[in-house]
Design an enzyme around this catalytic site. Structure first.
Site, short mmCIF file in Angstrom:
data_model
loop_
_atom_site.label_atom_id
_atom_site.label_comp_id
_atom_site.label_asym_id
_atom_site.label_seq_id
_atom_site.Cartn_x
_atom_site.Cartn_y
_atom_site.Cartn_z
N HIS A 187 0.82 -1.21 0.00
CA HIS A 187 0.00 0.00 0.00
C HIS A 187 0.85 1.26 0.00
O HIS A 187 0.49 2.27 -0.59
CB HIS A 187 -0.95 -0.02 1.20
N ARG A 330 -13.49 -9.27 -17.70
CA ARG A 330 -13.10 -10.68 -17.79
C ARG A 330 -13.69 -11.45 -16.62
O ARG A 330 -13.60 -11.00 -15.47
CB ARG A 330 -11.57 -10.78 -17.76
N GLU A 430 -5.04 -16.84 -25.20
CA GLU A 430 -3.82 -16.85 -24.39
C GLU A 430 -3.26 -18.25 -24.20
O GLU A 430 -2.35 -18.46 -23.42
CB GLU A 430 -4.08 -16.17 -23.03
N ASN A 453 0.76 -12.36 -21.83
CA ASN A 453 1.47 -12.82 -20.62
C ASN A 453 1.39 -14.34 -20.52
O ASN A 453 2.39 -15.01 -20.24
CB ASN A 453 0.85 -12.20 -19.36
N ASP A 454 0.18 -14.86 -20.77
CA ASP A 454 0.04 -16.32 -20.73
C ASP A 454 0.40 -16.95 -22.08
O ASP A 454 0.99 -18.03 -22.10
CB ASP A 454 -1.39 -16.70 -20.34
N CYS A 501 -4.31 -7.46 -24.40
CA CYS A 501 -4.29 -6.88 -23.06
C CYS A 501 -3.12 -7.40 -22.24
O CYS A 501 -3.00 -7.10 -21.06
CB CYS A 501 -5.61 -7.14 -22.35
C1 PEP Z 1 -2.41 -12.29 -20.06
O1 PEP Z 1 -2.30 -13.48 -19.77
O2 PEP Z 1 -1.76 -11.73 -20.96
C2 PEP Z 1 -3.33 -11.42 -19.31
C3 PEP Z 1 -3.58 -10.18 -19.70
O3 PEP Z 1 -3.91 -11.91 -18.20
P1 PEP Z 1 -3.20 -12.13 -16.78
O4 PEP Z 1 -1.90 -11.38 -16.80
O5 PEP Z 1 -4.18 -11.61 -15.80
O6 PEP Z 1 -3.04 -13.61 -16.74
MG MG Z 2 -3.76 -14.55 -18.57
#
Ligand code: PEP
Ligand code: MG
Length: 571
Positions: A187, A330, A430, A453-454, A501
């Protein structure tokens, strides 16, 4: 020179002011006057509630509602019967004085939260200790440290800062914060970012190396801290600070500008959020919508699931605040690195390949998925909400979720409850599986959002959180780039919107490639919006085609990276 974790961007230069909270000596005696002791405890809680309420109101006015939420969380804890009844019971049953009863009850819960893997739960432990000290000080008649009157150019140094202390800082005078403990999502770090004070946390051993009045510089981007720098180093950091502030100011020019390439290709520049309060920053940096609302954050940092009503309020709030702009929400994405203790999920042997996200939700329709989908549908009457399903690997998962949504729509019709009958339902692309059958998905779903990211993790078979193999975790890898290019082209062929995203959407090396591939929507953290708009507006998407063709011809990540780095640097 020392290195810690960057917590808030910018360069801080100034004189060290050490903030040390005196160690409290907690009395540990018993009393025969139990009623008197209970009254003493209740009085201390009441006074503390008053103090924190005043601090929260001041914070809401000076900085923002979102930041005041942290202190409002403290208020809730202060009045939580789990804690207050616990202390009163201890006083009643063993006649212990209030200070000692508070020490034992608060520590028990704080230790429990601290032992959880989840960073947010650990933050709750810190909050609990902060409140504990506040009430004990009230009982002992000790005043809290007051940081509001520090002189201009103060750089605060502390082992750790409590949110209560950070909230009192005057950002006009404090030019930096350095702590020995803490993390990026603590925080204190969040408040430092909100106050726009450069901050570095987790700088091991720093407290032993400084004394009050020392000169100090810190770089909130790289995490570097230098005590008593040489003249030349100081000059170097002064120049860096000037450059940083100039660039920040220049970016403000892009507020209100459309996100269009030089040759007239419009893209949507939208933001990722985790809580309704995050919308303030999105509006401040002129986000054109929400590309990803990670709803799991509504489920974290609490001890039971949010009800349909609570979720409805949260989704409605965002939809209303965004005033007709798209808001992609989501559905619950838990499991993997995101644990929620009260959900009672067993630890999977391979959490990232396990019982999570849509797999979990379809298995828990009655108590988890239906309330969330109903809340989303109801909130869709108040704005431009789109539903997004995470971690989809096969079309059956999408169809099952879609059928559930249709069932809930019929239920709402029967109850005469308003919702958007044409609410779009899309998927996150993803997983490697979804990418390989993107053409099949594109014929059925309303939109794609690429979760790099995934997608990187699953394409490269590399755990996204494992440092030892992080060299493999890159979207510039030819395998990942091919996957992204294919997903975008399948979406465009089918005529559906395709966004991104994952973190790659704001990566300066990726943006030219994504524009060339034809990505429609870029979703990122609010703080990256303006710099990304600046980059996008500076490109000609037609010229980028040859850049992308060349980048796609390389065999290795290193070649792609070197080529893109040079391309971006030469502009
Ligand atoms: C991703 O996987 O790219 C994503 C945006 O979701 P998270 O980072 O929440 O898994
Ligand atoms: Mg993800």
């Amino acid at each position: 020179m020392k290195k810690g974790t960057s917590a808030s961007a910018g360069i801080g230069i100034g004189k060290v002011v050490i903030i040390e909270e005196a160690e409290l000596i907690i009395p540990n005696h018993t009393t025969a006057d139990v009623e008197g002791e209970l009254a003493r405890f209740r009085d201390a809680v009441e006074k503390s509630v008053k103090d924190v309420s005043a601090l929260a109101a001041d914070m809401a006015e000076r900085i923002g509602e979102k930041e005041a939420e942290i202190l409002n969380g403290h208020l809730m804890l202060l009045q939580d019967p789990m804690l207050t009844d616990g202390v009163e019971n201890e006083i009643k049953t063993s006649g212990t004085c209030s200070e000692a009863a508070i020490e034992s009850v608060f520590n028990m819960y704080a230790d429990m939260f601290a032992s959880m893997d989840d960073e947010l739960m650990q933050q709750r432990a810190t909050d609990m200790r902060d409140i504990k000290t506040r009430v004990q000080k009230k009982l002992l008649g000790i005043e809290s440290v007051n940081v509001s009157a520090l002189p201009y150019g103060s750089v605060i140094l502390a082992e750790d800062l409590t949110p209560s202390i950070t909230a009192g800082i005057n950002p006009a005078n404090v030019t930096g914060i350095v702590t020995e403990l803490g993390g990026k999502t603590s925080h204190t770090a969040i408040l430092a970012r909100a106050l726009e004070i450069p901050a570095v946390v987790a700088v091991g051993g720093i407290m032993k190396e400084v004394k009050n009045g020392d000169d100090i510089v810190l770089d909130g981007e790289s995490g570097i801290v230098i005590v008593n720098p040489q003249k030349e180093v100081l000059a170097e950091y002064e120049a860096k600070k000037e450059k940083y502030l100039k660039e920040k100011k220049e970016l403000e020019k892009f507020i209100g500008m459309p996100t269009v390439t030089k040759d007239g290709v419009s893209v949507e520049l939208v933001a990722n959020i985790g809580k309704p309060e995050d919308v303030d920053k999105v509006l401040q940096y002129d986000g054109e919508g929400i590309g990803l609302f990670r709803t799991e954050f509504l489920f974290m940092d609490r001890t039971s699931m949010p009800t349909e009503e609570e979720q409805f309020e949260a989704y409605r709030k965002v939809a209303v605040a965004m005033n007709g702009k798209p808001v992609i929400i989501r559905t619950l994405d838990i499991g993997g690195d995101k644990e929620i203790p009260y959900m009672g999920l067993k630890k999977d042997e391979n959490p990232f390949l396990g019982y999570r996200a849509i797999r979990f939700c379809l298995d828990r329709k009655e108590d988890v998925y239906k309330p969330q989908l109903r809340a989303l549908l109801r909130a869709s009457a108040y704005g431009n909400i789109k539903i997004m399903i995470p971690l989809v690997t096969c079309i059956e998962e999408y169809r099952e979720a879609k059928a559930l949504i249709e069932e809930l729509k019929a239920e709402l019709d029967a109850q005469n409850i308003a919702y958007n009958k044409n609410i779009p339902v899309g998927i996150m692309v993803e997983t490697a599986a979804a990418s390989l059958i993107a053409d099949i998905f594109a014929k059925e779903v309303d939109f794609f959002s690429i979760g790099t990211n995934d997608l990187t993790q699953y394409t490269m078979s590399v755990d996204r959180g494992n440092d030892k193999i992080s060299y493999l975790y890159s979207t510039l890898n030819p395998a990942v780039l091919r996957s992204i290019q294919r997903i975008i082209s399948c979406a465009r062929e089918a005529g559906i919107m395709v966004g991104m995203c994952g973190e790659a959407a704001s990566d300066p090396l990726m943006i030219p490639l994504l524009l060339a591939f034809g990505l429609n929507e870029f979703s990122m953290s609010a703080s990256a919006l303006l710099s990304s708009r600046k980059l996008i507006c500076g490109y000609d998407s037609k010229e980028l085609q040859s850049v992308a063709n060349k980048a796609m011809s390389f065999a290795t990540e290193a070649e792609v990276r070197a080529f893109m780095t040079e391309f971006v640097a030469c502009r």
